[in-house]
Scaffold this active site. Structure first.
Site, mmCIF file in Angstrom:
data_model
loop_
_atom_site.group_PDB
_atom_site.id
_atom_site.type_symbol
_atom_site.label_atom_id
_atom_site.label_comp_id
_atom_site.label_asym_id
_atom_site.label_seq_id
_atom_site.Cartn_x
_atom_site.Cartn_y
_atom_site.Cartn_z
ATOM 1 N N ALA A 230 1.359 -0.852 0.095
ATOM 2 C CA ALA A 230 -0.220 0.509 0.057
ATOM 3 C C ALA A 230 0.461 0.903 -0.275
ATOM 4 O O ALA A 230 2.024 1.113 0.815
ATOM 5 C CB ALA A 230 -0.518 -0.146 1.325
ATOM 6 N N SER A 235 1.298 2.590 -8.195
ATOM 7 C CA SER A 235 0.342 3.459 -9.642
ATOM 8 C C SER A 235 1.308 4.573 -10.201
ATOM 9 O O SER A 235 1.484 4.494 -11.536
ATOM 10 C CB SER A 235 -0.655 3.682 -9.139
ATOM 11 O OG SER A 235 -2.020 2.613 -8.888
ATOM 12 N N HIS A 270 -5.599 10.483 -9.378
ATOM 13 C CA HIS A 270 -4.984 9.612 -9.694
ATOM 14 C C HIS A 270 -4.842 10.673 -11.161
ATOM 15 O O HIS A 270 -5.090 9.986 -12.591
ATOM 16 C CB HIS A 270 -5.554 8.403 -9.846
ATOM 17 C CG HIS A 270 -5.183 6.886 -9.159
ATOM 18 N ND1 HIS A 270 -5.160 5.695 -9.688
ATOM 19 C CD2 HIS A 270 -5.153 7.498 -7.930
ATOM 20 C CE1 HIS A 270 -4.225 5.136 -9.044
ATOM 21 N NE2 HIS A 270 -4.319 5.984 -7.398
ATOM 22 N N ARG A 271 -6.432 10.706 -11.242
ATOM 23 C CA ARG A 271 -7.032 11.326 -12.194
ATOM 24 C C ARG A 271 -6.091 12.355 -12.328
ATOM 25 O O ARG A 271 -5.273 12.829 -14.254
ATOM 26 C CB ARG A 271 -8.550 11.783 -12.200
ATOM 27 C CG ARG A 271 -9.459 11.101 -12.304
ATOM 28 C CD ARG A 271 -10.637 11.477 -11.700
ATOM 29 N NE ARG A 271 -11.521 10.030 -12.244
ATOM 30 C CZ ARG A 271 -13.147 10.284 -12.047
ATOM 31 N NH1 ARG A 271 -13.216 11.738 -11.660
ATOM 32 N NH2 ARG A 271 -13.961 9.210 -11.986
ATOM 33 N N ARG A 274 -2.929 11.546 -14.203
ATOM 34 C CA ARG A 274 -3.018 10.577 -15.937
ATOM 35 C C ARG A 274 -2.642 12.205 -16.947
ATOM 36 O O ARG A 274 -3.597 13.760 -16.519
ATOM 37 C CB ARG A 274 -4.294 10.429 -16.207
ATOM 38 C CG ARG A 274 -4.588 9.124 -15.199
ATOM 39 C CD ARG A 274 -5.938 8.542 -15.002
ATOM 40 N NE ARG A 274 -6.130 8.518 -13.834
ATOM 41 C CZ ARG A 274 -7.683 7.901 -14.268
ATOM 42 N NH1 ARG A 274 -8.154 7.917 -13.873
ATOM 43 N NH2 ARG A 274 -8.175 7.280 -12.750
ATOM 44 N N ASP A 300 -5.782 -0.795 -13.480
ATOM 45 C CA ASP A 300 -5.088 -0.472 -12.016
ATOM 46 C C ASP A 300 -6.596 -0.686 -11.298
ATOM 47 O O ASP A 300 -7.603 0.083 -10.933
ATOM 48 C CB ASP A 300 -4.743 0.779 -11.735
ATOM 49 C CG ASP A 300 -4.162 0.909 -10.391
ATOM 50 O OD1 ASP A 300 -4.009 0.375 -9.187
ATOM 51 O OD2 ASP A 300 -3.537 2.503 -10.248
#
Length: 402
Positions: A230, A235, A270-271, A274, A300
């Site tokens: 974790a 990612s 995450h967004r 990207r 993911d």
């Protein structure tokens, strides 16, 4: 066309003066880099590195024959350390075409960032594109012929390489050389690994390359599994592997969770990371995506896919799991086998993220231990079908395969 890289580092060089970071502390010997400068066929000098004449001499060249000095950096003032006898250095206006007495043709390429790029064509037709630090070409049209070589800030502006790929300016045989290297990435094996994932490479200062000469372009692994604990950075590592591709489908297997603020924050982070050109699909139906043709997939993650799969076959129920016919076990193993088979058969580039759950505290419940065991089996089976497997620990990626 012969290109000698007198320097390959960022404008301040590497190590940076008076910088105490770990990368600068270890950038000694072959890992040290002067600011990027290119000597083309001993006739054209692109940018300047401190001590350019000495750098050229160390590489076995002279600056005596240089007929043009062009700068990419966003200034028009006098260049520092301009060796005596060289023509005045300056930047060409965007779109300007120059023809040198040597027969080289140079075009100033507009950037989306302060600075100027240069396209250089030799008398024999080889084509080189050199981009400034932090810059990407502006307004590229599709259908461009691939360059033979591109020298660019691959680490600092991976999206520049993605744009060039989308336009056709970088093809399967284009030799992509990383320049303007700073202390963002450790040198040595880690830099080599990251660049290879982008289909690029770095060379030491003083290296002479021949544009158009065959060179084995680093193979981008077609299937990669990234695993780790974790918040280990797995990612980020997965996203980094595809950031030089113009079109990527980000497959979020977690979906949405109404009212879960922590989950919403994770999704938002995450967004933000990207690239804007990536598309997102929120689904656990991975088999059809793997079977279809299309752009690279970033999945993911597999642990959330497994959670959904166990939900669908009621594998959390102890009685159904341990019943005589083992219906939940059989149904789950069938789903896993279908996924693994789809990974084996896929023609797409795939980067998948998963979790390592077997190295921590033993779950207190039978269902928790069941999930841990099944995820371990899924990870092992998925990894068997991947050319590269990477373990991320404390933000550091360790290649287990490939």
């Amino acid at each position: 066309m012969e290109v000698t890289l007198l320097g390959t580092g960022a404008p301040a060089g590497l190590p940076r003066p008076d910088c105490p970071c770990a990368v600068c502390a270890t950038a000694r010997g072959g890992l040290a880099r002067a600011s990027t400068a290119l000597l083309v066929d001993s006739a054209l000098l692109l940018d300047l590195t401190p001590g350019a004449a000495l750098a050229a001499a160390r590489a076995g060249h002279s600056l005596v024959g240089v007929r043009q000095v062009l700068l990419t950096h966003p200034h028009n003032g006098p260049a520092l350390d301009l060796p005596a006898g060289l023509p005045t250095a300056g930047r060409a206006p965007d779109g300007r075409d120059l023809t040198l007495i040597s027969g080289h043709r140079v075009r100033a390429v507009p950037m989306d960032h302060p600075g100027t790029g240069y396209e250089v064509a030799s008398p024999d037709g080889e084509r080189l594109l050199y981009l400034p630090p932090g810059g990407a070409p502006a307004g590229l049209a599709e259908g461009l012929a691939p360059y033979d070589m591109v020298v660019a800030d691959v680490v600092g502006r991976p999206d520049a390489l993605a744009r060039l790929r989308a336009s056709g300016a970088v093809g399967a045989t284009t030799d992509v050389i990383a320049a303007h290297l700073d202390h963002d990435v450790p040198g040595g094996p880690e830099l080599t690994r990251r660049l290879a994932a982008a289909g690029a490479r770095a060379v030491p200062d003083g290296t002479t390359l021949y544009v158009g000469e065959y060179h084995a372009v680093p193979d981008v692994p077609r299937r990669t599994l990234v695993t780790g604990g974790a918040r280990s950075g797995k990612s980020v590592e997965a996203e980094r592997r595809l950031e030089t591709f113009p079109d990527v489908l980000y497959v979020a297997t977690g979906g949405t969770r109404e009212g879960d603020a922590d989950w919403a924050e994770r999704v938002a982070l995450h967004r933000v990371r990207r690239p804007g050109s990536w598309r997102t699909a929120e689904t656990c139906d991975l088999v059809p995506l793997l079977a279809a043709d299309g752009p690279p997939l970033l999945i993911d993650c597999l642990s959330l896919w497994l959670t959904d799969a166990m939900d669908r076959v009621d594998a959390w129920d102890d009685d159904r799991w341990t019943a005589e016919q083992r219906p939940a076990q059989r149904a789950l193993r069938k789903r896993v086998a279908e996924l693994v088979s789809a990974v084996r058969e896929t023609t797409r580039t795939v980067v998948a993220v998963t979790n390592e759950t077997g190295s921590g505290v033993v779950p207190a419940t039978a269902a928790g231990r069941r999930f841990r065991d099944e995820l371990g089996r899924l990870n092992a089976a998925f990894a068997d079908e991947c050319e590269q497997v990477v373990l991320v620990v404390a933000g550091q990626a360790l290649a287990l395969r490939g």
